[in-house]
Enzyme design. Structure first.
Site, PDB file in Angstrom:
ATOM      1  N   LYS A   1     -12.076 -10.711  19.483  1.00 22.41           N
ATOM      2  CA  LYS A   1     -13.023 -11.717  19.038  1.00 22.41           C
ATOM      3  C   LYS A   1     -14.194 -11.054  18.322  1.00 22.41           C
ATOM      4  CE  LYS A   1     -14.062 -15.046  21.868  1.00 22.41           C
ATOM      5  NZ  LYS A   1     -14.645 -15.745  23.028  1.00 22.41           N
TER       6      LYS A   1
ATOM      7  N   MET B   1     -17.189 -11.059  32.838  1.00 19.46           N
ATOM      8  CA  MET B   1     -17.190 -12.214  31.932  1.00 19.46           C
ATOM      9  C   MET B   1     -17.924 -13.401  32.541  1.00 19.46           C
ATOM     10  SD  MET B   1     -13.194 -11.883  30.698  1.00 19.46           S
ATOM     11  CE  MET B   1     -12.615 -11.788  32.402  1.00 19.46           C
TER      12      MET B   1
ATOM     13  N   ASP C   1      -8.346  -4.767  20.954  1.00 19.96           N
ATOM     14  CA  ASP C   1      -9.401  -5.748  21.171  1.00 19.96           C
ATOM     15  C   ASP C   1     -10.730  -5.151  20.707  1.00 19.96           C
ATOM     16  OD1 ASP C   1      -7.587  -7.479  22.326  1.00 19.96           O
ATOM     17  OD2 ASP C   1      -8.013  -6.812  24.366  1.00 19.96           O
TER      18      ASP C   1
END
Length: 251
Positions: free
Chosen positions: A59, A173, A36
């Site tokens: 991402k 998050m 990641d």
């Protein structure tokens, strides 16, 4: 046919020096590293041998995140090809890292796996900001919560119940959901003077810490342009960051 072995490895909160010894050993002998973005720097990837296949599934700005089912399929595919497969995740794989889901999928396919803990940002980012999550005078209990699900009506989080049940709330998050979380807490009767801290890019040279109150945090976070990845701490311990901060000075 013998399958390879998968290691679900935590990369820690960002500083490569916070990798565990076992994580470093495994990365240095990997055949495949599926990684990641968060917590996995170029310095970490450089530990892998030249022959290793490095596959990014996180991402990046302007690119969509690889769906979890596709990531799981990729892990299984590479494991069935043999060799040592490292699934490298920021923080700890079993704390909002979906490592449990991946482990279940591997088990269903008859693929051997091993879990290698990582230092979670939920603990370390506050510590680097001088905020102990527990303290004899302030807090005897902690809850770690995902802010990512704040707007998920199918799996609601009872913010008020949690706020009344524990002394310290740690939210991962949660930057994009900050306003909704704070509004739920205030509407539920939580004191607007309750301390809250946001630690951006914890353990990295650009770390920033904002300490405020529930009543002021939304405006202050906007004024200072606090961005993900940030760890949010709500509770009396947050105020300790004003005097115990040792890594970076709070805003």
């Amino acid at each position: 046919m013998a399958y390879g072995r998968v290691f679900l490895v935590g990369a820690g909160p960002g500083d490569p020096k916070l990798l565990t010894v076992k994580a470093v050993e495994l990365i240095k002998t990997a055949d495949v590293v599926i990684y990641d973005r968060l917590g996995v720097s170029g310095e970490v990837l450089a530990m892998a041998p030249p022959k290793a296949e490095l596959l990014f599934v996180g991402k990046r700005s302007g690119l969509h995140e690889v769906p979890q089912d596709k990531i799981t399929e990729l892990i299984i595919e590479k494991a069935k090809q043999g060799g040592q497969v490292i699934r490298l995740k920021g923080g700890d794989p079993f704390i909002f890292g979906r490592g449990g889901e991946e482990a279940e999928a591997l088990l269903a396919e008859g693929i051997a796996f091993e879990y290698v803990p990582g230092v979670s940002s939920s603990i370390v980012a506050p510590a680097y900001a001088g905020i102990p999550l527990t303290h004899r005078d302030y807090a005897a209990s902690v809850a770690i919560i995902t802010g990512h699900r704040a707007g998920d009506a199918d799996k609601p989080i009872d913010w008020i119940k949690i706020a009344h049940a524990v002394d310290t709330m740690v939210i991962l998050m949660g930057v994009e959901s900050l306003q909704g979380i704070v509004e739920k807490l205030l509407t539920g009767g939580i004191n607007p003077k309750k301390p809250i801290a946001m630690i951006e890019s914890g353990t990295l040279p650009q770390q920033r810490t904002l300490i405020a109150t529930l009543g002021t945090i939304i405006q202050e976070a906007q004024d200072r342009n606090i961005k993900p990845p940030s760890v949010i701490v709500i509770g009396e311990v947050a105020i300790l960051g004003r005097k115990l901060s040792w890594f970076k000075t709070p805003l």
